[in-house]
Design a protein around this motif. Structure first.
Motif, PDB file in Angstrom:
ATOM      1  N   GLY A 217      -2.338   8.958  -3.100  1.00  0.00           N
ATOM      2  CA  GLY A 217      -1.958   7.532  -2.602  1.00  0.00           C
ATOM      3  C   GLY A 217      -3.410   6.854  -2.433  1.00  0.00           C
ATOM      4  O   GLY A 217      -3.252   6.161  -1.385  1.00  0.00           O
ATOM      5  N   GLU A 218      -4.104   6.916  -3.406  1.00  0.00           N
ATOM      6  CA  GLU A 218      -5.442   6.334  -3.497  1.00  0.00           C
ATOM      7  C   GLU A 218      -5.456   4.861  -3.293  1.00  0.00           C
ATOM      8  O   GLU A 218      -6.445   4.470  -2.293  1.00  0.00           O
ATOM      9  CB  GLU A 218      -6.238   6.961  -4.634  1.00  0.00           C
ATOM     10  CG  GLU A 218      -6.544   8.190  -4.669  1.00  0.00           C
ATOM     11  CD  GLU A 218      -7.400   8.603  -5.709  1.00  0.00           C
ATOM     12  OE1 GLU A 218      -8.196   7.691  -6.271  1.00  0.00           O
ATOM     13  OE2 GLU A 218      -6.978   9.489  -6.493  1.00  0.00           O
ATOM     14  N   LEU A 219      -4.628   4.004  -3.691  1.00  0.00           N
ATOM     15  CA  LEU A 219      -4.733   2.697  -3.636  1.00  0.00           C
ATOM     16  C   LEU A 219      -4.192   2.064  -2.456  1.00  0.00           C
ATOM     17  O   LEU A 219      -4.703   1.222  -1.601  1.00  0.00           O
ATOM     18  CB  LEU A 219      -3.937   2.074  -4.760  1.00  0.00           C
ATOM     19  CG  LEU A 219      -4.537   2.252  -6.187  1.00  0.00           C
ATOM     20  CD1 LEU A 219      -4.035   1.413  -7.018  1.00  0.00           C
ATOM     21  CD2 LEU A 219      -6.184   2.260  -6.166  1.00  0.00           C
ATOM     22  N   ASP A 220      -3.150   2.715  -1.810  1.00  0.00           N
ATOM     23  CA  ASP A 220      -2.809   2.333  -0.350  1.00  0.00           C
ATOM     24  C   ASP A 220      -3.851   2.854   0.832  1.00  0.00           C
ATOM     25  O   ASP A 220      -4.256   2.169   1.530  1.00  0.00           O
ATOM     26  CB  ASP A 220      -1.482   3.234  -0.146  1.00  0.00           C
ATOM     27  CG  ASP A 220      -0.321   2.647  -0.679  1.00  0.00           C
ATOM     28  OD1 ASP A 220      -0.083   1.398  -1.314  1.00  0.00           O
ATOM     29  OD2 ASP A 220       0.964   3.205  -0.620  1.00  0.00           O
ATOM     30  N   GLU A 248      -9.243  -0.374  -8.386  1.00  0.00           N
ATOM     31  CA  GLU A 248      -9.887  -0.395  -7.196  1.00  0.00           C
ATOM     32  C   GLU A 248     -10.704  -1.433  -6.894  1.00  0.00           C
ATOM     33  O   GLU A 248     -10.891  -2.234  -5.875  1.00  0.00           O
ATOM     34  CB  GLU A 248     -10.776   0.940  -6.986  1.00  0.00           C
ATOM     35  CG  GLU A 248     -10.049   2.307  -7.477  1.00  0.00           C
ATOM     36  CD  GLU A 248     -11.033   3.370  -7.664  1.00  0.00           C
ATOM     37  OE1 GLU A 248     -10.640   4.264  -7.544  1.00  0.00           O
ATOM     38  OE2 GLU A 248     -12.366   2.909  -8.209  1.00  0.00           O
ATOM     39  N   ASP A 249     -11.512  -1.965  -7.921  1.00  0.00           N
ATOM     40  CA  ASP A 249     -12.425  -2.994  -7.666  1.00  0.00           C
ATOM     41  C   ASP A 249     -11.705  -4.140  -7.350  1.00  0.00           C
ATOM     42  O   ASP A 249     -12.065  -5.012  -6.615  1.00  0.00           O
ATOM     43  CB  ASP A 249     -13.427  -3.221  -8.880  1.00  0.00           C
ATOM     44  CG  ASP A 249     -14.287  -4.318  -8.814  1.00  0.00           C
ATOM     45  OD1 ASP A 249     -15.028  -4.319  -8.019  1.00  0.00           O
ATOM     46  OD2 ASP A 249     -14.151  -5.313  -9.610  1.00  0.00           O
ATOM     47  N   ARG A 250     -10.321  -4.604  -8.063  1.00  0.00           N
ATOM     48  CA  ARG A 250      -9.781  -5.688  -7.861  1.00  0.00           C
ATOM     49  C   ARG A 250      -9.276  -5.618  -6.540  1.00  0.00           C
ATOM     50  O   ARG A 250      -9.286  -6.830  -5.778  1.00  0.00           O
ATOM     51  CB  ARG A 250      -8.513  -5.569  -8.645  1.00  0.00           C
ATOM     52  CG  ARG A 250      -7.901  -7.037  -8.746  1.00  0.00           C
ATOM     53  CD  ARG A 250      -6.527  -6.881  -9.882  1.00  0.00           C
ATOM     54  NE  ARG A 250      -7.156  -6.285 -11.310  1.00  0.00           N
ATOM     55  CZ  ARG A 250      -6.429  -5.292 -12.005  1.00  0.00           C
ATOM     56  NH1 ARG A 250      -5.271  -5.034 -11.457  1.00  0.00           N
ATOM     57  NH2 ARG A 250      -6.981  -4.914 -12.962  1.00  0.00           N
ATOM     58  N   ILE A 251      -8.831  -4.506  -5.594  1.00  0.00           N
ATOM     59  CA  ILE A 251      -8.526  -4.518  -4.402  1.00  0.00           C
ATOM     60  C   ILE A 251      -9.570  -4.913  -3.361  1.00  0.00           C
ATOM     61  O   ILE A 251      -9.494  -5.875  -2.682  1.00  0.00           O
ATOM     62  CB  ILE A 251      -8.198  -3.148  -4.127  1.00  0.00           C
ATOM     63  CG1 ILE A 251      -6.683  -2.905  -4.798  1.00  0.00           C
ATOM     64  CG2 ILE A 251      -7.825  -2.867  -2.570  1.00  0.00           C
ATOM     65  CD1 ILE A 251      -6.128  -1.509  -4.760  1.00  0.00           C
ATOM     66  N   ASP A 320       0.927  -6.678   4.122  1.00  0.00           N
ATOM     67  CA  ASP A 320       1.877  -5.396   3.699  1.00  0.00           C
ATOM     68  C   ASP A 320       1.256  -4.824   2.411  1.00  0.00           C
ATOM     69  O   ASP A 320       0.490  -5.308   1.483  1.00  0.00           O
ATOM     70  CB  ASP A 320       3.192  -6.256   3.363  1.00  0.00           C
ATOM     71  CG  ASP A 320       3.972  -6.604   4.599  1.00  0.00           C
ATOM     72  OD1 ASP A 320       3.546  -6.049   5.601  1.00  0.00           O
ATOM     73  OD2 ASP A 320       4.937  -7.616   4.486  1.00  0.00           O
ATOM     74  N   LEU A 321       1.460  -3.378   2.293  1.00  0.00           N
ATOM     75  CA  LEU A 321       1.116  -2.746   1.230  1.00  0.00           C
ATOM     76  C   LEU A 321       1.902  -3.080  -0.103  1.00  0.00           C
ATOM     77  O   LEU A 321       3.079  -3.533  -0.005  1.00  0.00           O
ATOM     78  CB  LEU A 321       1.094  -1.266   1.319  1.00  0.00           C
ATOM     79  CG  LEU A 321       0.466  -0.793   2.533  1.00  0.00           C
ATOM     80  CD1 LEU A 321       0.573   0.762   2.582  1.00  0.00           C
ATOM     81  CD2 LEU A 321      -1.342  -0.608   2.143  1.00  0.00           C
ATOM     82  N   PRO A 322       1.512  -3.171  -1.239  1.00  0.00           N
ATOM     83  CA  PRO A 322       1.952  -3.589  -2.347  1.00  0.00           C
ATOM     84  C   PRO A 322       3.163  -2.562  -2.615  1.00  0.00           C
ATOM     85  O   PRO A 322       3.439  -1.451  -2.114  1.00  0.00           O
ATOM     86  CB  PRO A 322       1.131  -3.291  -3.603  1.00  0.00           C
ATOM     87  CG  PRO A 322      -0.369  -3.408  -3.015  1.00  0.00           C
ATOM     88  CD  PRO A 322      -0.090  -2.713  -1.471  1.00  0.00           C
ATOM     89  N   ALA A 323       4.339  -3.032  -3.413  1.00  0.00           N
ATOM     90  CA  ALA A 323       5.408  -2.326  -3.404  1.00  0.00           C
ATOM     91  C   ALA A 323       5.281  -1.833  -4.816  1.00  0.00           C
ATOM     92  O   ALA A 323       6.402  -2.051  -5.650  1.00  0.00           O
ATOM     93  CB  ALA A 323       6.742  -3.363  -3.605  1.00  0.00           C
ATOM     94  N   TRP A 324       4.699  -0.717  -5.097  1.00  0.00           N
ATOM     95  CA  TRP A 324       4.619   0.119  -5.968  1.00  0.00           C
ATOM     96  C   TRP A 324       5.244   1.477  -5.744  1.00  0.00           C
ATOM     97  O   TRP A 324       5.617   1.798  -4.892  1.00  0.00           O
ATOM     98  CB  TRP A 324       3.412   0.023  -6.711  1.00  0.00           C
ATOM     99  CG  TRP A 324       1.964   0.488  -5.736  1.00  0.00           C
ATOM    100  CD1 TRP A 324       2.235   1.247  -4.735  1.00  0.00           C
ATOM    101  CD2 TRP A 324       0.815  -0.106  -5.661  1.00  0.00           C
ATOM    102  NE1 TRP A 324       0.822   1.085  -3.983  1.00  0.00           N
ATOM    103  CE2 TRP A 324       0.260   0.385  -4.505  1.00  0.00           C
ATOM    104  CE3 TRP A 324       0.380  -0.996  -6.528  1.00  0.00           C
ATOM    105  CZ2 TRP A 324      -1.231  -0.103  -4.264  1.00  0.00           C
ATOM    106  CZ3 TRP A 324      -1.162  -1.620  -6.257  1.00  0.00           C
ATOM    107  CH2 TRP A 324      -1.755  -1.055  -5.143  1.00  0.00           C
TER     108      TRP A 324
END
Length: 334
Positions: A217-220, A248-251, A320-324
């Motif tokens: 769940g790294e991006l969350d 990651e960099d985009r976030i 909100d977290l992205p819906a992936w």
């Protein structure tokens, strides 16, 4: 002990000197090393007399590897086994509701990649695990149970693999014959449907990246950790983040860009109320490694460092977290 053990060698993380210089540690300051790993950032911060560090890592091996350093520093380093998305609660539990600086190094560590039994690397034979912590489903569990559609989505979204459907189809076909339980089995399978030219990355790179990010769940985690950092940094406190791939960099770029954006509307439309900037950018463009660092550590080639300083403005409302795809949903078939 291996040479990567922080007790036997002076581990210098990628862009470590640049990141710590941007943190600008000062006597009496409290800092968070949100991804302790081999302790490289912590050591460099603690080189400044009078500093204290709270080190966080979800990997028990990393925490255990730092115990000798804790003893050596006589109360200046505290280690906590936890996910760095919980850094606000961790700091509060240590009696530090506000801190002077936070550093994050996002993604898998060199230590984890070098341990075959952790299952992160397709170059080393090992179980298909990939968990940074000690619990939850492994990558082998995901490969065994996820639907073909879910596998394709996971590999496309988190690995940016153009051939995600072909890879998912091959995995589903292969697991009907026998379970896919090792890194080499999966790497060989992907290599049959994804082609690469000499000199390009290994065909399985993006699939392994996708599964690792998904399992952990790294991006969350990153989204939540950045929002937590905003809440716990003092005015004037600094955040430095090193990332290793575009997702990651985009976030990080988007988070800091939004938080540093000044209010103002179109001259043709009424001005929309906007929260005051909670960060001031210290890096207009990402800091990257120079040729010498890349030569010494090829992993530095893809690293990007972004940093910002906390203003006096209140924290912004968390998005909100992205819906992936989510691990719990995929593992129960929903």
């Amino acid at each position: 002990m291996s040479s990567s053990d922080p007790n036997t060698s002076r581990h210098i993380p990628v862009l470590g000197h640049q990141a710590v210089a941007l943190l600008d540690p000062r006597d009496g300051g409290i800092y968070v090393d949100a991804t302790f790993g081999a302790g490289g950032y912590s050591r460099m911060i603690l080189d400044t007399p009078g500093t204290r560090v709270i080190g966080i890592d979800r990997d028990r091996t990393a925490i255990m590897g730092g115990f000798n350093l804790v003893d050596q520093l006589a109360g200046r380093l505290t280690l906590v086994e936890d996910q760095f998305s919980n850094l606000a609660e961790i700091c509060a539990a240590q009696g530090q509701d506000l801190v002077d600086g936070i550093v994050m190094d996002i993604g898998v560590s060199s230590m984890q990649l070098d341990q075959a039994d952790r299952g992160f690397s397709f170059r080393l034979g090992g179980p298909l695990d990939m968990r940074m912590g000690q619990d939850g489903p492994t990558a082998a569990d995901v490969v065994a149970r996820a639907s073909e559609a879910d596998l394709a989505n996971i590999i496309y979204i988190f690995g940016e693999e153009r051939h995600s459907r072909a890879v998912a189809r091959a995995i589903v076909a292969a697991r009907k014959e026998a379970p896919i339980t090792t890194t080499r089995e999966l790497a060989d399978l992907v290599g049959k449907v994804v082609w690469s030219k000499p000199g390009e990355i290994h065909p399985a790179t993006r699939t392994f990246q996708a599964l690792r990010i998904f399992v952990n769940g790294e991006l969350d985690e990153l989204h939540l950790a950045l929002a937590a950092a905003e809440r716990v940094l003092k005015p004037g406190g600094r955040l430095a983040v090193v990332s290793f791939h575009s997702l990651e960099d985009r976030i990080v770029k988007n988070f800091l860009g939004e938080r540093a954006k000044a209010g103002g509307g179109s001259r043709h439309l009424p001005e929309v109320a906007q929260a005051a900037p909670s960060f001031a950018l210290l890096t207009k463009r990402p800091v990257i490694a120079d040729d010498d660092e890349i030569a010494a550590n090829p992993r530095a080639r893809s690293a990007k460092l972004r940093a910002a300083e906390r203003t006096t403005a209140p924290s912004h409302e968390a998005a909100d977290l992205p819906a992936w795809p989510v691990l719990a949903d995929v593992m129960r078939g929903g």
